[in-house]
Design a protein around this motif. Structure first.
Motif, PDB file in Angstrom:
ATOM      1  N   SER A   2      -3.351   6.503   9.993  1.00 48.81           N
ATOM      2  CA  SER A   2      -4.087   5.570   9.149  1.00 48.81           C
ATOM      3  C   SER A   2      -3.515   5.541   7.735  1.00 48.81           C
ATOM      4  CB  SER A   2      -5.567   5.946   9.121  1.00 48.81           C
ATOM      5  OG  SER A   2      -5.731   7.207   8.524  1.00 48.81           O
ATOM      6  N   GLU A   4      -0.303   5.703   7.065  1.00 50.73           N
ATOM      7  CA  GLU A   4       0.833   4.796   7.165  1.00 50.73           C
ATOM      8  C   GLU A   4       0.368   3.342   7.180  1.00 50.73           C
ATOM      9  OE1 GLU A   4       3.373   5.645  10.438  1.00 50.73           O
ATOM     10  OE2 GLU A   4       3.474   7.775   9.935  1.00 50.73           O
ATOM     11  N   ARG A   5      -0.689   3.094   7.937  1.00 52.33           N
ATOM     12  CA  ARG A   5      -1.227   1.739   7.983  1.00 52.33           C
ATOM     13  C   ARG A   5      -1.717   1.302   6.607  1.00 52.33           C
ATOM     14  NH1 ARG A   5      -5.604   1.300  12.330  1.00 52.33           N
ATOM     15  NH2 ARG A   5      -4.956   3.370  12.855  1.00 52.33           N
ATOM     16  N   ARG A   8       1.347   0.540   4.536  1.00 54.61           N
ATOM     17  CA  ARG A   8       1.958  -0.736   4.906  1.00 54.61           C
ATOM     18  C   ARG A   8       1.103  -1.905   4.424  1.00 54.61           C
ATOM     19  NH1 ARG A   8       3.543   1.492  10.564  1.00 54.61           N
ATOM     20  NH2 ARG A   8       1.378   1.014  10.924  1.00 54.61           N
ATOM     21  N   ARG A   9      -0.221  -1.775   4.560  1.00 53.84           N
ATOM     22  CA  ARG A   9      -1.115  -2.838   4.097  1.00 53.84           C
ATOM     23  C   ARG A   9      -1.007  -2.998   2.581  1.00 53.84           C
ATOM     24  NH1 ARG A   9      -6.611  -1.657   5.860  1.00 53.84           N
ATOM     25  NH2 ARG A   9      -6.460  -0.121   4.220  1.00 53.84           N
TER      26      ARG A   9
END
Length: 108
Positions: A2, A4-5, A8-9
């Motif tokens: 999460s 990493e997500r 990225r977001r």
């Protein structure tokens, strides 16, 4: 995962913000340019679009030919005589009679 997500977001959001800022700056430049163009062209006379078509073109051509005939007639009088009275009389008669001839020539 999460983290990493989220990273990225956040990166996508930063890129979107940069693109949005670039688009806003471009829109602002375009608006300033359009405002300058409107300010300059507002002082110019508007171009009128007259009637178009075969009949309108024929009428314009007849008018041009008639004016050209008047200019040629005055040029002939100018070169044929040195008398200013005849020159001015020819010019006056041309100016007065050309509209009448135009009406008589174009009306049926």
């Amino acid at each position: 995962m999460s983290k990493e997500r989220a990273q990225r977001r956040a990166e996508r959001e930063r890129e979107a913000a940069v693109l949005a800022a670039a688009r806003a700056a471009e829109a602002e430049r375009r608006e300033r340019r359009d405002a300058r163009l409107r300010a300059m062209t507002s002082r110019l006379p508007r171009r009128r679009r007259g009637p178009s078509g075969i009949l309108a073109e024929r009428r314009r051509t007849q008018g041009r030919v008639l004016v050209l005939a008047g200019v040629v007639l005055n040029a002939l009088v100018w070169f044929a005589t040195d008398d200013w009275y005849l020159r001015s009389l020819a010019l006056l008669l041309t100016v007065l009679l050309l509209p009448l001839v135009h009406v008589l020539m174009t009306r049926k």
